[in-house]
Every structure is written in C-alpha cells, then in structure tokens.
Design a protein around this motif. Structure first.
Motif, PDB file in Angstrom:
ATOM      1  N   GLU A 236      66.054  74.602  52.004  1.00 57.85           N
ATOM      2  CA  GLU A 236      64.737  74.544  52.302  1.00 57.85           C
ATOM      3  C   GLU A 236      64.006  74.886  51.262  1.00 57.85           C
ATOM      4  O   GLU A 236      62.766  74.497  51.197  1.00 57.85           O
ATOM      5  CB  GLU A 236      64.769  75.576  53.647  1.00 57.85           C
ATOM      6  N   ARG A 237      64.388  76.016  50.475  1.00 54.42           N
ATOM      7  CA  ARG A 237      63.562  76.274  49.076  1.00 54.42           C
ATOM      8  C   ARG A 237      63.099  75.329  48.408  1.00 54.42           C
ATOM      9  O   ARG A 237      62.156  75.065  47.726  1.00 54.42           O
ATOM     10  CB  ARG A 237      64.429  77.638  48.675  1.00 54.42           C
ATOM     11  N   LYS A 238      64.337  74.238  48.274  1.00 51.67           N
ATOM     12  CA  LYS A 238      64.134  73.392  47.481  1.00 51.67           C
ATOM     13  C   LYS A 238      62.980  72.439  47.935  1.00 51.67           C
ATOM     14  O   LYS A 238      62.189  71.961  47.273  1.00 51.67           O
ATOM     15  CB  LYS A 238      65.236  72.333  47.127  1.00 51.67           C
ATOM     16  N   ALA A 239      62.989  71.958  49.163  1.00 44.35           N
ATOM     17  CA  ALA A 239      62.215  71.042  49.833  1.00 44.35           C
ATOM     18  C   ALA A 239      60.784  71.579  49.850  1.00 44.35           C
ATOM     19  O   ALA A 239      59.734  70.879  49.485  1.00 44.35           O
ATOM     20  CB  ALA A 239      62.615  71.015  51.465  1.00 44.35           C
ATOM     21  N   LEU A 240      60.758  72.876  49.945  1.00 47.91           N
ATOM     22  CA  LEU A 240      59.475  73.640  49.987  1.00 47.91           C
ATOM     23  C   LEU A 240      58.810  73.938  48.530  1.00 47.91           C
ATOM     24  O   LEU A 240      57.569  73.461  48.502  1.00 47.91           O
ATOM     25  CB  LEU A 240      59.514  74.873  50.527  1.00 47.91           C
ATOM     26  N   ALA A 241      59.610  74.064  47.438  1.00 49.18           N
ATOM     27  CA  ALA A 241      59.210  73.984  46.122  1.00 49.18           C
ATOM     28  C   ALA A 241      58.773  72.764  45.523  1.00 49.18           C
ATOM     29  O   ALA A 241      57.585  72.831  45.130  1.00 49.18           O
ATOM     30  CB  ALA A 241      60.287  74.570  45.583  1.00 49.18           C
ATOM     31  N   VAL A 242      59.538  71.749  45.888  1.00 48.23           N
ATOM     32  CA  VAL A 242      58.939  70.389  45.496  1.00 48.23           C
ATOM     33  C   VAL A 242      57.867  70.136  46.167  1.00 48.23           C
ATOM     34  O   VAL A 242      56.799  69.503  45.579  1.00 48.23           O
ATOM     35  CB  VAL A 242      59.969  69.283  45.683  1.00 48.23           C
ATOM     36  N   GLY A 243      57.458  70.094  47.521  1.00 45.29           N
ATOM     37  CA  GLY A 243      56.448  69.838  48.256  1.00 45.29           C
ATOM     38  C   GLY A 243      55.144  70.900  47.702  1.00 45.29           C
ATOM     39  O   GLY A 243      54.064  70.254  47.655  1.00 45.29           O
ATOM     40  N   ALA A 244      55.302  71.975  47.344  1.00 43.23           N
ATOM     41  CA  ALA A 244      54.408  72.817  46.997  1.00 43.23           C
ATOM     42  C   ALA A 244      53.985  72.580  45.794  1.00 43.23           C
ATOM     43  O   ALA A 244      52.723  72.794  45.383  1.00 43.23           O
ATOM     44  CB  ALA A 244      54.964  74.322  46.932  1.00 43.23           C
ATOM     45  N   ALA A 245      54.707  72.252  44.895  1.00 45.48           N
ATOM     46  CA  ALA A 245      54.491  71.476  43.361  1.00 45.48           C
ATOM     47  C   ALA A 245      53.474  70.421  43.709  1.00 45.48           C
ATOM     48  O   ALA A 245      52.423  70.218  42.538  1.00 45.48           O
ATOM     49  CB  ALA A 245      55.680  71.321  42.601  1.00 45.48           C
ATOM     50  N   ASP A 246      53.823  69.300  44.444  1.00 46.29           N
ATOM     51  CA  ASP A 246      52.821  68.436  44.502  1.00 46.29           C
ATOM     52  C   ASP A 246      51.449  68.794  45.105  1.00 46.29           C
ATOM     53  O   ASP A 246      50.462  68.193  44.629  1.00 46.29           O
ATOM     54  CB  ASP A 246      53.393  67.490  45.686  1.00 46.29           C
ATOM     55  N   SER A 247      51.616  69.666  46.199  1.00 46.02           N
ATOM     56  CA  SER A 247      50.156  69.997  46.778  1.00 46.02           C
ATOM     57  C   SER A 247      49.868  71.550  45.983  1.00 46.02           C
ATOM     58  O   SER A 247      48.648  71.929  46.562  1.00 46.02           O
ATOM     59  CB  SER A 247      50.400  70.222  48.252  1.00 46.02           C
ATOM     60  N   VAL A 248      50.288  71.819  44.963  1.00 48.07           N
ATOM     61  CA  VAL A 248      49.882  73.067  44.274  1.00 48.07           C
ATOM     62  C   VAL A 248      49.531  74.287  45.439  1.00 48.07           C
ATOM     63  O   VAL A 248      48.488  74.629  45.444  1.00 48.07           O
ATOM     64  CB  VAL A 248      48.331  72.738  43.357  1.00 48.07           C
ATOM     65  N   LYS A 249      50.644  74.653  45.934  1.00 45.13           N
ATOM     66  CA  LYS A 249      50.446  75.746  46.568  1.00 45.13           C
ATOM     67  C   LYS A 249      51.484  76.870  46.047  1.00 45.13           C
ATOM     68  O   LYS A 249      52.627  76.598  45.519  1.00 45.13           O
ATOM     69  CB  LYS A 249      50.664  75.328  48.102  1.00 45.13           C
ATOM     70  N   ARG A 250      51.136  78.092  46.569  1.00 40.77           N
ATOM     71  CA  ARG A 250      52.055  79.324  45.918  1.00 40.77           C
ATOM     72  C   ARG A 250      53.026  79.442  47.206  1.00 40.77           C
ATOM     73  O   ARG A 250      52.933  79.216  48.178  1.00 40.77           O
ATOM     74  CB  ARG A 250      51.307  80.585  45.966  1.00 40.77           C
ATOM     75  N   THR A 251      54.293  79.888  46.475  1.00 41.03           N
ATOM     76  CA  THR A 251      55.453  80.062  47.376  1.00 41.03           C
ATOM     77  C   THR A 251      56.180  81.492  47.208  1.00 41.03           C
ATOM     78  O   THR A 251      56.061  81.981  45.946  1.00 41.03           O
ATOM     79  CB  THR A 251      56.446  78.897  47.176  1.00 41.03           C
ATOM     80  N   HIS A 252      56.519  82.042  48.205  1.00 44.26           N
ATOM     81  CA  HIS A 252      57.041  83.290  48.385  1.00 44.26           C
ATOM     82  C   HIS A 252      58.336  83.233  49.173  1.00 44.26           C
ATOM     83  O   HIS A 252      58.236  82.938  50.368  1.00 44.26           O
ATOM     84  CB  HIS A 252      56.158  84.508  48.918  1.00 44.26           C
ATOM     85  N   PHE A 253      59.584  83.286  48.635  1.00 47.82           N
ATOM     86  CA  PHE A 253      60.733  82.902  49.167  1.00 47.82           C
ATOM     87  C   PHE A 253      61.465  84.287  49.350  1.00 47.82           C
ATOM     88  O   PHE A 253      61.437  84.993  48.311  1.00 47.82           O
ATOM     89  CB  PHE A 253      61.362  82.053  48.479  1.00 47.82           C
ATOM     90  N   ILE A 254      61.947  84.370  50.542  1.00 57.18           N
ATOM     91  CA  ILE A 254      63.188  85.354  50.748  1.00 57.18           C
ATOM     92  C   ILE A 254      64.335  84.569  51.136  1.00 57.18           C
ATOM     93  O   ILE A 254      64.150  83.748  51.875  1.00 57.18           O
ATOM     94  CB  ILE A 254      62.749  86.311  51.822  1.00 57.18           C
TER      95      ILE A 254
END
Lengths: 288, 317
Positions: A236-254
């Motif tokens: 899930e972190r990978k999917a979120l990070a890839v999507g976030a890179a495309d849409s330029v959003k900040r991520t905070h993962f636990i």
C-alpha cells in the motif's frame, strides 16, 4: 408487551450528512462473540470522490475561521465524545477489547482531542517566524493549511488511531477524508454522530468505511487530496507513494507491520500539525 | 350602476384554442421519462464522446454587469482553445452582452467560434419594442452571428399570443442573417402547458436553424431535464408536422458534466442523432466547461482531478 428491537443502520458521515454508499453495497461486521452485528457501507471510489468534493466545499470556510474558534470546536468535539464515552467504548468492544481497554482508548482519544484543541491558536506562534535578513525587509513566515488531507486508519485502536491521524490536520484548518478500519468500522460510525453534533461544519471531516484495496488506489491518485496520512503495509505504501508522486502530494506513513504506540505521548505532537502545513514567507520592504 | 368586472389574467379561450391545436403536456409522463434519463450508464468511449460533444455545443457565457473587454477576451481564448490537449474541440460560441460583441468579434473572427449576444433588454425584455429592435440591429452590426432574444412573458401570460409572435417576427427581421434564439424564460411561464404553447408560438415564426432556449439564467429556476423534455417534444412534433428543424438551447443551472450527459441522452432519445450537433443543440453555460474538461481528463488518466488544474477555478482549496 416486549418492544420490537430497533436496530441502527450504520451510515457514513460525509458532507455533514449520513449516507449509504452510492453503490448500495454493504459488508457485515460481527461482534466479539462472532454474531452478526450490522451491515456497514462498503464505500467505493465514487464515494471517495464525493467526499473530496464535500471536503473541498467546506475547506475555505473552515480555514478562514479564527484559530481560537477552531480550538473551541475541537474542544467541543472532545466534550461530545466524553459525554457518550460509554457508547464509544461499546463500539470498540465489538472488536474484542476488554471493558477496561475500551474505556482507556476512549479516554485517550478525548485527551488527544483536547491536546490539539489547545494547540489550535498556539502552533502558529511556534512554527511561524520573523526571519533575520541582511536587507531592508521585514521577512516573516506564516503557515497555511494544505487543503484536503486523506487519512487511512489501521485496525489497531480503531478510534484512537483514526483521531490521532485526523486531529492534527484538522487543527490547522485542513479538511479530512478518512477511511476507517475495515474490520472495526463501527467506532467511526459512532464518531460520525458525534462530529455531527460538535459545531464542526459539515464536510470538514468525512468518514468512509469499506475495503482498503478498493479505496487505496483512489486515495493515491486523486489529485485534489494534498496529503495522505496512512497506516499502510509495504504494498500500500508503494501504491500510495507512486500515486502521490504523480499528483504531487505529501505522504506520512506509519508502517502497518510495526507496532505503533498510539497511547504513548510521542503519538501526539506539534510536529504532527506541522506535517500538514504549507509555509509562506513574505518579504515586506521597510523604509531605510 | 355596477359594471361587471372584466376578467383578468390570461384569456382562457385563446389559450384553450392553442392547446387544442398543439395538445397538452402529460406532466407525470414527462417527469417519469426524464427520471429515467439519469439512470443511463454511459462509460468509457461513449462518455468521452459525449463530453467532447458537449464541449463543442457550448455557448460559453459571461453575462455580468462587471464584464470588461479583458474578461471577454479571455473568455474568447478559452472558447477557442479550452484545453491544451489537441483533441478538445473549441466551443460553439461565446455569449455576451451587446456592448461586448465588438470586443469578442476581434478575437474569434475567422474561426468556427461564433459570437452570440443577448439582445432585447435581456433578461426582462421590459423596454419598448423600438428600443429592443435597435439593440438587436446594433449587436448584428457589431458582428454578432447569433441573437438570443427574450419573449414578452407579460404579453404571453395575459393571453396576447399574437403580440408575442409579432415581436419575435420583428426581431427576426432585425437579425438579418444572424441566427435567432428565442428565450422562453420557462420559470416565468410556470406550467409545462405554457412552455409547450410558447415553444409552438416561437417555432411558427422562426426559421430552420434558429433555436428555442429555456432561460436567461437570471431567475431562480433554470434549465431542467423536465423543461428541456417539453421543449424537445415540441420541436419533434413541430418537425414531424412541418419538416422544419428547430434547434434547442437549455441554459442556466447546467454546471456538471454529468448533467450535460443527461441532457444529451434526452436529445438522443427524443430527437435522434440528427440533433446531436451544435447546429441544432447548444448549452448555455459558463462553469460547465471546466467540469467537462475535468471529467475528460479523468477519463484519459484514470485519476480524479482537482478543479484548480483548470482555469477559472473559484476556490484554491
């Protein structure tokens, strides 16, 4: 004469209203003894889209409120939770928690809200700055909320973790679209009813229930979400990070794989507020 | 001696005669029919086609007291090139007040974007006919390709059908070669029967290629699927009767791509493919365009888009 049982239809709290999923789908949750308890809305990416629209609509008004007023409203939310602590504890106990553990989680959740309510009109004094510059400028940095923040909550501590992720974003004027725990969604359903009576404008906090694998990809790619706070596994972190890179959003993962100290003091912090702020620096000319 | 009071309001007999000729509207039937349009599932390629077609049918509109030549110029640029993607068509027209026609014309001359102008004392129409006709002539002289006129609702509601038609005919004459769109202002006509009657009154006067239009967008209730359906069926009945194809323009209140697709479904299922072109169907709207572009982008990329990626987003949040 015995009364007929009145059972509640669990609904998600989105845009200040209690809704079913647009798909009409539900999934059953069981109580600790394994008996059917209720059908929970199985929200879809379209529900997420609608929740984001609601959050976008509520956002400017929430961000424009004074910090003091936001603090009051979050405190009021704490009051609502405190007054209905028994109901929340019962919702947590569906997942098998002991009576004492459930009561402890509710108390910790209320305390956490009060903590952030206190910070609402103070974080700016700590995080904002007047910057020394070697030129005739008055140079200062102020904070602004990012916009709409996506929250993906874990199964562990379903109420406390959800609010721990959500409250710091809320404090600074962001609006939130959150996905509650899949296996223990009921505390979030009850929480929605308290949000509705806490002076929090509709749409500022939107709670969805459903399956992570259906919703995580949309959380990742939706360009209107400015940041994600998620308890997520490696995939899930990978999917979120890839999507976030495309849409330029900040991520905070636990990391979901590791035990997180939701009850411990470090789980609440000024820096959790900072995680969802944009900083604006202004150079203001001054006379010689 | 007391004289009997004159009956007030619409003359019942003239309206009855008109309705006898054109047939009344089945309100319940219309409501049920249009409720079905919102249940159609339009996905993927057909959705993209619908969204692009809707863009090409837009009369991109700005009708505000605060319009300036600069604002009209940016509206025209947006109409010519709504999005950076090459496969997005330009809109059908820009729609502006008469005083802005010459500014708009500079930017869209020699392109396929037309200049439409709301003349005839829009939106109320409450000035002498002479002044309204002068306004139409001035707009046409400044280069308007299309004139959007309002009918005399006061005369219509008072039963003065001939007066309504005479005024439309007079405006038509003033239009010259410019196409005419007759705004019925459906919210002030109050019933479906009245909307159908007004549609027929207008269609009897105007030419093939002219339009009837729902609303000014300046009243509380604007284009709805119900109003649209009543007018589409009037156009169909008129076409079957006379062979004259009249165009249709819903305006006001259509803000989302989803709504636009529902209106296109209504057109397809009532009038057929022949009306799915901007020669015969238009949307009067301003904020609709950005939502169409947003949904087209969503279809292409699979990701939901933030409104601030498109121009003129009102909110930065």
């Amino acid at each position: 004469m015995p009364r007929l049982p009145i059972t509640k239809t669990p609904k998600v709290y989105v845009g200040g209203a209690f809704l079913r999923s647009e798909s009409s789908r539900v999934y059953p949750v069981k109580d600790a003894a394994g008996n059917f308890f209720a059908n929970i809305p199985q929200c879809t990416r379209k529900d997420l889209r609608n929740a984001v629209e609601a959050a976008a609509k509520a956002g400017p008004g929430w961000a424009k409120r004074t910090a003091y007023n936001r603090g009051q409203i979050i405190y009021r939310l704490g009051e609502m939770l405190e007054a209905r602590a028994g109901e929340l504890a019962a919702a947590i106990r569906l997942g098998g928690a002991s009576k004492a553990a459930a009561a402890k989680e509710v108390a910790a959740t209320v305390d956490r809200l009060i903590y952030y309510a206190g910070w609402a009109d103070k974080y700016e004094q700590v995080l904002g700055n007047v910057n020394p510059v070697a030129a005739p400028y008055f140079n200062f940095t102020v904070t602004e909320p990012m916009g709409i923040v996506g929250v993906i909550a874990p199964d562990e501590a379903p109420l406390l973790a959800l609010l721990t992720l959500l409250a710091p974003a809320l404090t600074s004027g962001n609006t939130v679209v959150a996905l509650a725990s899949t296996t223990q969604p009921y505390p979030a359903i009850v929480l929605g009813e308290m949000l509705a009576t806490s002076d929090l404008p509709g749409g500022v906090v939107n709670l969805l229930t459903g399956f992570r694998k259906e919703l995580v990809p949309t959380f990742a790619t939706h360009t209107h979400l400015r940041a994600i706070a998620a308890v997520a596994n490696a995939d899930e972190r990978k999917a979120l990070a890839v999507g976030a890179a495309d849409s330029v959003k900040r991520t905070h993962f636990i990391k979901a794989e590791e035990k997180h100290g939701w009850f411990a003091d470090p789980a609440q912090s000024l820096y959790a507020i900072r995680d969802f702020l944009e900083f604006k620096t202004t150079w203001h000319p001054i006379g010689a | 001696m007391l004289r009997p009071l004159m009956p007030t309001g619409p003359s019942p007999s003239s309206f009855r005669r008109l309705l006898d000729k054109i047939g009344p509207v089945d309100c319940v039937g219309i409501e049920e029919r249009v409720a079905k349009y919102t249940t159609r599932s339009i996905k993927k390629a057909s959705k993209l086609w619908g969204l692009r077609t809707a863009v090409s049918m837009l009369d991109l509109t700005t009708l505000e007291g605060k319009d300036t030549p600069g604002k009209v110029a940016s509206l025209c640029r947006k109409a010519l090139r709504p999005h950076e993607a090459a496969d997005i068509p330009s809109t059908a027209a820009v729609c502006v007040y008469p005083s802005m026609v010459r500014h708009a014309k500079q930017h869209v001359a020699d392109t396929n974007v037309k200049v439409a102008s709301v003349a005839t004392a829009f939106p109320s129409g409450q000035t002498p006919l002479k002044a309204r006709l002068a306004e139409v002539r001035a707009a046409v002289a400044d280069g308007a390709d299309e004139i959007d006129m309002v009918i005399n609702r006061g005369a219509f509601l008072a039963g003065g059908f001939a007066e309504v038609q005479d005024e439309i005919a007079a405006v038509l004459a003033a239009c010259g070669d410019a196409a005419l769109k007759v705004i019925l202002e459906v919210s002030e006509l109050e019933t479906y029967d009245n909307i159908r009657a007004a549609s027929f009154l207008a269609m009897a006067v105007i030419r093939e290629g002219d339009f009837i239009k729902t609303s000014t967008g300046k009243t509380s209730l604007n284009a709805t699927l119900g109003n649209n359906q009543v007018m589409l069926e009037a156009i169909r009945d008129f076409y079957l009767d006379t062979g004259i194809a009249i165009g249709m323009k819903p305006a006001g209140g259509i803000r989302t791509a989803k709504q636009a697709l529902q209106f296109l479904v209504a057109v397809k299922e009532t009038l057929g493919d022949a009306w799915l072109t901007n020669e015969r169907y238009r949307f009067g709207a301003s904020s609709l365009l950005n939502d169409l572009l947003r949904q087209i982008e969503k279809e292409k990329t699979g990701a939901y888009q933030a409104p601030y990626y498109f121009s003129e987003a009102a909110e930065s949040y």
